[in-house]
Structure formats: structure tokens, C-alpha cells
Design an enzyme around this catalytic site. Structure first.
Site, short mmCIF file in Angstrom:
data_model
loop_
_atom_site.label_atom_id
_atom_site.label_comp_id
_atom_site.label_asym_id
_atom_site.label_seq_id
_atom_site.Cartn_x
_atom_site.Cartn_y
_atom_site.Cartn_z
N SER A 62 -7.65 100.47 49.14
CA SER A 62 -7.54 102.17 48.76
C SER A 62 -8.86 102.47 48.60
CB SER A 62 -6.77 102.74 47.54
OG SER A 62 -5.66 102.05 47.46
N ARG B 297 -7.39 101.58 37.09
CA ARG B 297 -8.38 101.42 37.80
C ARG B 297 -9.79 101.43 37.00
NH1 ARG B 297 -4.67 99.85 40.29
NH2 ARG B 297 -4.56 99.82 42.64
N GLU C 137 -12.58 104.97 44.83
CA GLU C 137 -12.22 103.88 43.87
C GLU C 137 -13.17 102.78 44.32
OE1 GLU C 137 -8.93 100.53 43.47
OE2 GLU C 137 -9.97 100.99 45.13
N1 EPU Z 1 1.81 108.04 51.12
C1 EPU Z 1 1.66 109.06 52.01
N2 EPU Z 1 1.10 108.69 53.14
C2 EPU Z 1 0.78 107.45 53.25
C3 EPU Z 1 0.91 106.59 52.31
C4 EPU Z 1 1.51 106.91 51.18
O1 EPU Z 1 2.00 110.24 51.93
O2 EPU Z 1 -0.01 107.27 54.40
C5 EPU Z 1 2.35 108.63 49.78
C6 EPU Z 1 3.84 108.48 49.61
O3 EPU Z 1 4.66 109.48 49.04
C7 EPU Z 1 4.14 107.12 49.10
C8 EPU Z 1 2.98 107.22 47.92
O4 EPU Z 1 2.15 107.79 48.70
O5 EPU Z 1 5.37 106.93 48.31
C9 EPU Z 1 2.48 106.08 47.03
O6 EPU Z 1 2.05 105.03 48.34
P1 EPU Z 1 1.89 103.51 48.09
O7 EPU Z 1 3.14 102.84 47.53
O8 EPU Z 1 1.28 102.78 49.61
O9 EPU Z 1 0.62 103.29 47.19
P2 EPU Z 1 -0.70 104.19 46.86
O10 EPU Z 1 -0.56 105.05 45.66
O11 EPU Z 1 -1.19 104.87 48.19
C10 EPU Z 1 -1.43 102.29 45.10
C11 EPU Z 1 -2.64 101.64 44.98
C12 EPU Z 1 -2.77 100.20 45.76
C13 EPU Z 1 -1.64 99.27 45.81
C14 EPU Z 1 -0.21 100.34 45.82
C15 EPU Z 1 0.94 99.73 45.74
C16 EPU Z 1 -4.44 102.97 44.15
C17 EPU Z 1 -5.54 103.66 44.41
N3 EPU Z 1 -3.96 102.17 45.08
O12 EPU Z 1 -1.77 102.90 46.45
O13 EPU Z 1 -3.89 99.65 45.49
O14 EPU Z 1 -1.68 98.26 46.55
O15 EPU Z 1 -0.39 101.48 45.01
O16 EPU Z 1 1.05 99.58 44.19
O17 EPU Z 1 -3.91 103.11 42.94
C18 EPU Z 1 -6.17 99.18 46.03
O18 EPU Z 1 -6.25 99.34 44.90
O19 EPU Z 1 -7.09 98.96 46.61
C19 EPU Z 1 -4.85 99.26 46.57
C20 EPU Z 1 -4.65 98.89 47.79
#
Ligand code: EPU
Length: 336
Positions: A236, A161, A332
Site C-alpha cells: 500500500s 501504521r 504510508e
Molecule cells: N478497494 C477499491 N479498489 C481497489 C481495491 C480496494 O475500491 O482497487 C476498496 C474496496 O471497498 C475494499 C476496500 O478498498 O473492500 C479494502 O481493500 P483491501 O481489503 O484490499 O485493503 P486495503 O484497505 O486497500 C489494507 C492494508 C493492506 C492490507 C489489507 C488487508 C493499509 C494502508 N493497507 O489495504 O496492507 O494487506 O488492508 O488487510 O492499511 C500494506 O500496508 O502495504 C498493505 C498491503
């Protein structure tokens, strides 16, 4: 045409009320250069799709909306294509165009809101793919000299990012067009992230096309992430923090469930969503500002929240997470 006192509510996906002192929409490069040449003393805020900003106040000076359009093949071989996309094109329209042409590389980035020009700013990423993986180069206008300069991938200094445009060159350039290097045959699919494989196998697909992958990504996103047209949000809100392995190991003593992802350089990426959820904020609502009930990393506007209210909620999350885990979450989203 410069418009005074323009409401920005329709120009930010949080849908918060804010006004630009002056507003102008720019449709081509010549106009862009002429505008910056003619307005050297005014403060100019460049706006793309408005999908990664939180407006906590009215904006003084000029808000300049980038609306340069066009998608063109500029180089082609039997295996690859280089696509030049103007900054104002909607990112998801570019993904759809590529799916129609069977150009591979950005199918995992389906449904990300925003415009082409802002994608390199923060190296957009999802489901195991980042823009940098397909990025060839971009042309950006130097705001001071109005010259158009070429940036290859290295010059952009992409990180998680991050890019040079958010760091050393912040507010110094306006990205005008981006070239993407995409595959025409032998697409290299990225299927390992999260539940992509599960979604595909549930649909009985064992030899997926790029369209199948995009459809899987779209269904995962729709199940977790709110549609900004229905519920205001900016995806995010915070970045996933990257911490030393030693710190992560110490945290795991008290929180054995803490998920960690190796970044390959001795550090660990921690899901901010997990920290926020564990701190008790998932589904939390204060007035019309809230934390999404299916994804704790997404802050939402239930209707009439102001940017300042959403920012206050974000700060209280930062404080609570820091108190509990010793990690300060960094936005972010760009705060104005
Ligand atoms: N999780 C929780 N609670 C929640 C949601 C997630 O504990 O409510 C934990 C779980 O362990 C899960 C992990 O977080 O396995 C990862 O969750 P997720 O795959 O939904 O991804 P994220 O890390 O929360 C990132 C990006 C997203 C992108 C997704 C999928 C960032 C800041 N965000 O989110 O990007 O869509 O991965 O690749 O890196 C954005 O940048 O606006 C965005 C939506």
C-alpha cells in the site's frame, strides 16, 4: 566493510535505481554499537528489507543495512510462547517458522514483505490483525548513546501504521530484536476480515488450523497484490484516511457507494483504494510508473521507472483525490 557508491536497486522492493554514497551491512549488536560510536558526524540511513521505501534520489552519507539474525524461544508455558526474533530476519520466514511450530497469532500476516525490525516501526497489519496484537516488547539501540533500551507495548505507542519510532523517536533508535507472544494451544483465529471465510469455505474447511488461515491469506494476497520480485512495488502506498463521521456522511451525499469502516472512536476509516479507483487511477500507467490493475492502493514499477517518477505519480493522485473528495492521502511508504 564500508563500500562506496553502492547500487541500492536490489535493496528496495520498488526496484528503482539509486546509489548510496557509502554502504555497510551489520550482522550483530556489538558491531552496530561500535559503528554508531565511530561515525558520529556522518549521516546514517538505516535500511531494513527495503519494502516500505521509495528512493527518489541517491543517498548521501552511509546506508546501513540491518542483517541481525536469530529466532529463539525465551519463555514458554503450556499455553504460550515468547519468541525473540532478531531485526534482520525476514518477516515471512518468521511466519513460516511459527506455522511449522504451530505457534498462533501471526498467520494473518503471512507474506508481508520486510524484516522483523521494521514491523514495529509501522505496526504492520493485514486481514484484521496488527503486529501490536502479538507484540510483547523490543530492544532498540539509542543512536546517540549506543545503549540498548527496552520498550514494552505501551512505550511503543502503536496506532494504525504508527508507532513512537515513526513519531517522537523518529531516527533516534535502531530496533535490534522483537519479542512476540504467541499461542501454543487454543489459537484465537481472526477470520472476519474480507474474504477469508469465503476462501476457507470454498476449500471445504470449516474448522481451520492456523496453516489453513495463512494459506487463505496467501491466496487472497496473491490474487490482488503484485509480487515485488516480479513487479516492483511497496505494498500500500498510502494510508487509509481516517475522517470525522460528519465528513464521511457529507461525502456520502454525493458518493453513496463510499465504503466506510467505524474505528470505534466516532471516526471513519475510508479505503484509499476506493478513492483512487473512483478518481480514475486504477490501472493507470505513465511511462513505467503505474497504479496496479487489481489494487488501486499499490503503485508499481513496470521496469525502468525512477523513484522521482513514481513520486510524481503519487503526488498527482494526492492532488486529484483531494480535489474530488477533499481528503489528502498521506504516504504510508517512507520517501527519501
Ligand atoms: N478497494 C477499491 N479498489 C481497489 C481495491 C480496494 O475500491 O482497487 C476498496 C474496496 O471497498 C475494499 C476496500 O478498498 O473492500 C479494502 O481493500 P483491501 O481489503 O484490499 O485493503 P486495503 O484497505 O486497500 C489494507 C492494508 C493492506 C492490507 C489489507 C488487508 C493499509 C494502508 N493497507 O489495504 O496492507 O494487506 O488492508 O488487510 O492499511 C500494506 O500496508 O502495504 C498493505 C498491503
Amino acid at each position: 566493510m564500508i563500500q562506496p557508491n553502492k547500487s541500492l536497486q536490489a535493496y528496495n522492493t520498488f526496484g528503482v535505481a539509486s546509489t548510496a554514497e557509502f554502504f555497510v551491512e551489520i550482522f550483530d549488536r556489538v558491531e552496530l554499537a561500535a559503528f554508531f560510536k565511530a561515525h558520529t558526524t556522518e549521516q546514517i540511513t538505516v535500511l531494513g528489507g527495503g519494502s516500505n521505501i521509495l528512493l527518489t534520489q541517491n543517498l548521501s552519507g552511509i546506508v546501513l543495512k540491518i542483517s541481525l539474525t536469530g529466532i529463539e524461544v525465551v519463555e514458554e508455558s503450556p499455553q504460550e510462547v515468547i519468541l525473540e526474533v532478531q531485526a534482520g530476519e525476514s518477516w515471512h520466514d518468521v511466519v513460516s517458522y511459527c506455522l511449522d511450530q504451530d505457534y498462533g497469532g501471526i498467520e494473518n500476516l503471512a507474506l508481508i514483505p520486510g524484516q522483523m525490525g521494521t514491523a514495529p516501526m509501522q505496526n504492520i497489519g493485514a486481514y484484521g490483525v496488527e503486529l501490536k496484537d502479538v507484540f510483547d516488547s523490543c530492544v532498540a539501540m539509542n543512536r546517540e548513546t549506543q545503549e540498548f533500551e527496552y520498550f514494552d507495548r505501551e512505550a511503543c505507542a502503536f496506532g494504525y501504521r504508527e508507532s513512537v519510532f515513526k513519531q517522537k523517536l523518529k531516527n533516534k533508535y535502531v530496533i535490534c530484536s522483537v519479542r512476540l507472544r504467541l499461542t501454543k494451544t487454543n489459537h484465537r483465529l481472526t477470520l472476519d476480515y474480507g474474504s477469508i471465510k469465503d476462501v476457507l469455505s470454498q476449500s471445504g474447511i470449516d474448522n481451520p488450523s492456523i496453516r489453513d488461515v495463512a494459506a487463505a491469506v496467501i491466496s487472497i494476497r496473491q490474487s490482488k497484490l503484485p509480487d515485488p520480485k516480479i513487479l516492483g512495488n511497496s505494498g500500500s502506498f498510502f494510508k487509509n484516511p481516517i475522517i470525522a463521521k460528519k465528513t464521511a456522511d457529507q461525502l456520502k451525499v454525493n458518493y453513496p457507494q463510499l465504503p466506510t469502516y467505524d474505528t470505534g472512536d466516532g471516526q471513519q476509516k475510508i479505503p484509499a483504494a476506493w478513492l483512487i479507483e473512483t478518481a480514475g487511477y486504477k490501472g493507470f500507467r505513465q511511462g513505467d510508473a503505474g497504479v496496479h490493475k487489481h489494487q488501486a492502493l499499490v503503485l508499481v514499477n513496470y521496469g525502468q521507472a525512477t523513484g522521482a517518477e513514481i513520486w510524481r505519480l503519487a503526488q498527482s493522485i494526492q492532488d486529484k483525490v483531494e480535489k474530488e473528495f477533499g481528503i489528502r492521502l498521506m504516504p504510508e511508504v517512507n520517501i527519501y
